[in-house]
Design an enzyme around this catalytic site. Structure first.
Site, mmCIF file in Angstrom:
data_model
loop_
_atom_site.group_PDB
_atom_site.id
_atom_site.type_symbol
_atom_site.label_atom_id
_atom_site.label_comp_id
_atom_site.label_asym_id
_atom_site.label_seq_id
_atom_site.Cartn_x
_atom_site.Cartn_y
_atom_site.Cartn_z
ATOM 1 N N HIS A 123 0.847 -1.188 0.000
ATOM 2 C CA HIS A 123 0.000 0.000 0.000
ATOM 3 C C HIS A 123 0.886 1.242 0.000
ATOM 4 O O HIS A 123 2.104 1.149 0.088
ATOM 5 C CB HIS A 123 -0.968 -0.011 1.184
ATOM 6 C CG HIS A 123 -0.333 0.007 2.533
ATOM 7 N ND1 HIS A 123 0.436 -1.035 3.023
ATOM 8 C CD2 HIS A 123 -0.350 0.937 3.539
ATOM 9 C CE1 HIS A 123 0.843 -0.753 4.242
ATOM 10 N NE2 HIS A 123 0.389 0.445 4.578
ATOM 11 N N HIS A 135 1.197 3.876 2.062
ATOM 12 C CA HIS A 135 1.662 4.581 3.256
ATOM 13 C C HIS A 135 3.188 4.702 3.211
ATOM 14 O O HIS A 135 3.887 3.792 2.759
ATOM 15 C CB HIS A 135 1.225 3.853 4.526
ATOM 16 C CG HIS A 135 -0.180 4.184 4.930
ATOM 17 N ND1 HIS A 135 -0.941 3.372 5.753
ATOM 18 C CD2 HIS A 135 -0.963 5.253 4.629
ATOM 19 C CE1 HIS A 135 -2.129 3.928 5.945
ATOM 20 N NE2 HIS A 135 -2.173 5.063 5.274
ATOM 21 N N ASP A 172 5.674 4.444 5.246
ATOM 22 C CA ASP A 172 6.597 3.493 5.855
ATOM 23 C C ASP A 172 6.749 2.218 5.019
ATOM 24 O O ASP A 172 7.577 1.359 5.336
ATOM 25 C CB ASP A 172 6.173 3.151 7.283
ATOM 26 C CG ASP A 172 4.775 2.568 7.387
ATOM 27 O OD1 ASP A 172 3.893 3.010 6.632
ATOM 28 O OD2 ASP A 172 4.562 1.670 8.220
ATOM 29 N N HIS A 173 5.988 2.118 3.938
ATOM 30 C CA HIS A 173 6.100 0.983 3.020
ATOM 31 C C HIS A 173 6.578 1.417 1.635
ATOM 32 O O HIS A 173 6.748 0.570 0.753
ATOM 33 C CB HIS A 173 4.746 0.288 2.880
ATOM 34 C CG HIS A 173 4.249 -0.324 4.143
ATOM 35 N ND1 HIS A 173 4.248 -1.683 4.384
ATOM 36 C CD2 HIS A 173 3.748 0.245 5.278
ATOM 37 C CE1 HIS A 173 3.764 -1.926 5.586
ATOM 38 N NE2 HIS A 173 3.452 -0.764 6.152
ATOM 39 N N HIS A 177 -7.551 -2.135 5.477
ATOM 40 C CA HIS A 177 -6.671 -1.127 6.050
ATOM 41 C C HIS A 177 -7.277 0.243 5.784
ATOM 42 O O HIS A 177 -8.350 0.358 5.181
ATOM 43 C CB HIS A 177 -5.275 -1.256 5.437
ATOM 44 C CG HIS A 177 -4.207 -0.523 6.186
ATOM 45 N ND1 HIS A 177 -4.088 -0.564 7.556
ATOM 46 C CD2 HIS A 177 -3.196 0.291 5.746
ATOM 47 C CE1 HIS A 177 -3.064 0.174 7.931
ATOM 48 N NE2 HIS A 177 -2.517 0.707 6.856
ATOM 49 N N ASP A 214 -0.413 -4.314 5.727
ATOM 50 C CA ASP A 214 -1.115 -3.888 6.940
ATOM 51 C C ASP A 214 -2.587 -4.285 6.822
ATOM 52 O O ASP A 214 -3.222 -4.067 5.784
ATOM 53 C CB ASP A 214 -1.006 -2.383 7.120
ATOM 54 C CG ASP A 214 0.417 -1.947 7.444
ATOM 55 O OD1 ASP A 214 1.305 -2.812 7.472
ATOM 56 O OD2 ASP A 214 0.619 -0.737 7.667
ATOM 57 N N HIS A 249 6.302 -5.807 11.537
ATOM 58 C CA HIS A 249 5.583 -4.529 11.601
ATOM 59 C C HIS A 249 5.207 -4.190 13.047
ATOM 60 O O HIS A 249 4.065 -3.881 13.365
ATOM 61 C CB HIS A 249 4.332 -4.585 10.712
ATOM 62 C CG HIS A 249 3.793 -3.220 10.347
ATOM 63 N ND1 HIS A 249 2.792 -2.609 11.067
ATOM 64 C CD2 HIS A 249 4.102 -2.369 9.350
ATOM 65 C CE1 HIS A 249 2.503 -1.444 10.523
ATOM 66 N NE2 HIS A 249 3.298 -1.266 9.468
#
Length: 316
Positions: free
Chosen positions: A63, A65, A67-68, A143, A214, A272
């Site tokens: 996805h 976000h 942090d990914h 998510h 996530d 995670h």
């Protein structure tokens, strides 16, 4: 196959761990590798493991976000400097192509290889690619933004080669042995056809590896994880914090273990983790999950997991 956990933290990097990235090294002889997510500083983490960017062939983004994702433009650019000339395909949710193209346009980045971006819009579990003995399926998770989980399915391979049996059937040692080992039927000079099944002991079972992005608990997590040899599942919070986890679209250690147990997975690796947990506390998180699913590991940055094939002998 080998799996390297390049980043096991949630949200932001801290002194214990970097943000999300997982590398899957495929079998020899090519030993190419795939990347699942690419959080900030993923290319820095790669400096500590024996993986070359020139051997990277596919990236699967769960996805969008940060942090990914924030490490992706830099890693793609560095691949050119590291001798990467072969095509690379990136898979992920809608908007991924715009993110990459906009970043490259603003920074004047040029690549020395073909970059293909395939955006996923499926609302159900579906096959997204086939590469040699492996095919990959993706499915939407629960998510705060569109998010996918991935399931890598490897085909079975011929079992151990029985040279004595091959010779008894009239096969001469040499190239014909190699063709049989590779799963190819051969024809002898007298017209006799020898199939791989006649000279191999059963099969090496193809591995199934599931990497989920996530997610809060959902049916797709179970579907993608069915009978997986290895399930990589987020466990952002400890058991007992389900309400907080669901508020942000995440799971607890207990919920990850339930997926592994009920899906019939062989092994669970949790990742995670919230920054509230130090590496010293991972043993406690692991123990929570083990009460539900015993074969569980809490991943640490730069740890490596060797995923072995299982031999299925011929029926006697």
């Amino acid at each position: 196959m080998k799996m390297w956990f390049l980043g096991t933290g949630a949200g932001r990097p801290n002194k214990h761990r970097n943000v999300s990235a997982i590398a899957l090294q495929l079998p020899e002889p090519d030993s190419v590798w795939w990347l699942f997510d690419c959080g900030e500083a993923t290319q820095h983490q790669l400096m500590h493991v024996p993986l070359k960017l020139s051997k990277l062939e596919k990236i699967f983004v769960t996805h969008l976000h940060g942090d990914h994702l924030y490490g992706l433009p830099g890693l793609l650019s560095t691949r050119s400097f590291d001798g990467g000339t072969t095509p690379l395909t990136v898979y992920g949710p809608a908007g991924l192509k715009s993110y990459i193209e906009t970043t490259f346009a603003l920074t004047g980045t040029m690549l020395d290889y073909e970059l293909v971006v395939q955006e996923l819009t499926e609302e159900k579990q579906a096959e997204i690619c086939v590469d040699g003995p492996c095919r990959v399926e993706a499915g939407p998770l629960e998510h705060r933004v569109p998010c996918f989980g991935y399931r890598v399915i490897e085909t079975d391979a011929p079992g151990p080669f029985m040279a004595d049996k091959a010779r008894a059937l009239g096969v001469k040692q040499g190239p014909l042995f190699g063709r049989l080992k590779a799963g190819e039927a051969i024809t002898l000079e007298d017209g006799t056809v020898v199939s791989p099944g006649e000279v191999t002991d059963g099969a090496w079972k193809g591995r199934i590896i599931t990497v989920l992005g996530d997610t809060s608990p959902c049916e797709m997590a179970f579907a993608l994880s069915e009978k997986a040899d290895l399930l990589v599942h987020e466990a952002t919070f400890a058991a007992g914090l389900e309400e907080k986890a669901h508020e942000f679209g995440h799971c607890t250690t207990a919920e990850a273990a339930i997926v592994a147990r009920d899906a019939g997975a062989q092994r669970l690796v949790m990742t995670h983790f919230s920054g509230r947990y130090s590496n010293e506390e991972l043993a406690r998180l692991e123990a929570e999950a083990a009460e539900i699913f015993p074969n569980v590991t809490a991943a640490k940055d730069l740890s490596m997991l060797d995923i072995q094939r299982i031999h299925k002998p011929s029926a006697t």
